[in-house]
Scaffold this active site. Structure first.
Site, mmCIF file in Angstrom:
data_model
loop_
_atom_site.group_PDB
_atom_site.id
_atom_site.type_symbol
_atom_site.label_atom_id
_atom_site.label_comp_id
_atom_site.label_asym_id
_atom_site.label_seq_id
_atom_site.Cartn_x
_atom_site.Cartn_y
_atom_site.Cartn_z
ATOM 1 C CG HIS A 1 -2.389 -0.172 4.766
ATOM 2 N ND1 HIS A 1 -1.800 -1.409 4.691
ATOM 3 C CD2 HIS A 1 -1.736 0.577 3.843
ATOM 4 C CE1 HIS A 1 -0.838 -1.394 3.784
ATOM 5 N NE2 HIS A 1 -0.784 -0.203 3.255
ATOM 6 C CG HIS B 1 -1.812 -0.339 -1.771
ATOM 7 N ND1 HIS B 1 -2.844 -0.402 -0.853
ATOM 8 C CD2 HIS B 1 -0.685 -0.124 -1.048
ATOM 9 C CE1 HIS B 1 -2.350 -0.238 0.361
ATOM 10 N NE2 HIS B 1 -1.047 -0.067 0.270
ATOM 11 C CG HIS C 1 -0.612 4.383 1.924
ATOM 12 N ND1 HIS C 1 0.759 4.447 2.063
ATOM 13 C CD2 HIS C 1 -0.899 3.076 1.671
ATOM 14 C CE1 HIS C 1 1.275 3.230 1.889
ATOM 15 N NE2 HIS C 1 0.295 2.395 1.650
ATOM 16 C CD GLU D 1 1.760 -2.447 1.391
ATOM 17 O OE1 GLU D 1 0.947 -2.949 2.169
ATOM 18 O OE2 GLU D 1 1.685 -1.270 0.994
#
Ligand SMILES: [Zn+2]
Length: 278
Positions: free
Chosen positions: A189, A106, A108, A87
Site C-alpha cells: 500500500h 499518507h 503510496h 482513509e
C-alpha cells in the site's frame, strides 16, 4: 462551509496556507499523486484536524477545499461538509494516539512500497533520513480483517486506523503516547509518516522517498558487484546509519528544516499548476 474561514485569525490562516503549500510540495516531489493525503491538527482546537475534500492534492487551492474533522471519530465538524477521503481514519487515529503529533502524511510512493512486501528491512541509509531510525515497522492489514470487512487494503474505519497507529508506539509499550517511530510502512500500500508540524512531516515524507531510492540503488549496486546471495560471505554488507547516528541526524534535519521548506515553497510557487489562495 467546509472549514472555518480565517480572515481574522492569522494563525489559522497561516495553517491553511502551509497546508495547501505542503500538499503542492508533496505532489511536486511525487510523494503524492492523485492519491495520498496530508492532515494537520487544528491550531486552536487540538480535538480537531484539517484535511482537504476529495480532490487530488495538487489541485487544492483555497480554504474552501478544506474540511475540519473531530479527532475522536474522523467525522466532519460541519455535517454538511463536502465528501472527504475514505482513509482519513489513518490521520484521526495517529493524532488521537499521540497528542504531540500535529501532522500526518499518507503516501503510496512507488519507491517505498517494495520495502513493504519484500521482507528487506527498510532503514536510514543516509543522513537526511536519520528520523527513520534502524527499525521501521510494517503494518499488515491482513492481520486485522474481521468477517464482513471489505479486503480492499484501505484504512477505512477507526479499527484499522487504531491498529496502524499502534505500530508507531514503542515495542511492548502499548500504552505509550510518545511515538517511537516516525514512519510505518503499510504492506502492499505505502507508508504513513507523523511529525510535530507540517514543515517537519513534509520533510520526512520527501526524504523517506529519497531514502528508498538510495537504499534500492545500494542493494542493486552491491548485488551487481558481489553477486546475489553473498551477504555474510566475507564481503562488506551495506552500512546503514547506527542508532546514534540516526538520532543525531534527526536533530540536524529538524534544526535545518526551514531551508528545504523555503526552497520547495519557491518551486511550487513558480509552477502554474499550483494555486494557493489561503
Ligand atoms: Zn492509501
Amino acid at each position: 462551509m467546509a472549514a472555518s474561514l480565517s480572515a481574522d485569525d492569522p494563525l489559522l490562516k497561516q495553517t491553511h496556507r502551509d497546508f495547501i503549500s505542503g500538499c503542492h510540495i508533496l505532489h511536486y516531489h511525487r510523494v503524492l499523486d492523485a492519491y495520498g493525503h496530508l492532515s494537520v491538527r487544528h491550531p486552536h482546537h487540538p480535538d480537531r484536524f484539517i484535511m482537504s475534500r476529495y480532490i487530488a492534492p495538487a489541485t487544492i487551492s483555497s480554504e474552501r477545499d478544506l474540511i475540519e474533522y473531530y479527532v475522536e471519530n474522523a467525522e466532519p465538524v460541519d455535517p454538511s461538509s463536502p465528501k472527504g477521503y475514505s482513509e482519513r481514519c489513518i490521520h484521526s487515529e495517529v493524532l488521537k494516539r499521540f497528542p504531540d503529533v500535529n501532522a500526518v502524511i499518507h503516501s503510496h510512493s512507488e519507491a517505498v512500497v517494495p520495502y513493504s512486501i519484500s521482507g528487506v528491512p527498510f532503514q536510514a541509509a543516509f543522513h537526511m533520513a536519520g528520523f527513520l531510525g534502524t527499525q521501521i515497522p510494517v503494518f499488515d492489514i491482513g492481520k486485522h480483517y474481521e468477517p464482513g470487512d471489505k479486503k480492499d487494503m484501505l484504512i477505512s474505519n477507526t479499527r484499522f486506523g487504531a491498529a496502524l497507529a499502534a505500530c508507531f508506539a514503542p515495542e511492548g509499550g502499548d500504552s505509550s503516547n510518545e511515538p517511537a517511530h516516525a514512519v510505518v510502512l503499510m504492506r502492499g500500500h505505502g507508508f504513513t509518516v507523523q511529525g510535530p508540524s507540517i514543515m517537519d512531516v513534509v520533510l520526512r515524507a520527501v526524504y523517506t522517498q529519497q531514502n528508498a531510492g538510495i537504499q534500492t540503488t545500494a542493494l542493486l549496486t552491491r548485488a551487481a558487484h558481489f553477486g546475489p546471495g553473498r551477504q555474510g560471505s566475507g564481503e562488506p554488507g551495506i552500512v546503514y546509519l547506527s542508532e546514534e547516528e540516526a538520532e543525531g541526524a534527526t536533530d540536524m534535519t529538524r534544526r535545518s528544516a526551514n531551508r528545504p521548506w523555503r526552497l520547495w515553497l519557491r518551486e511550487v510557487e513558480a509552477q502554474g499548476l499550483y494555486v494557493n489562495m489561503a
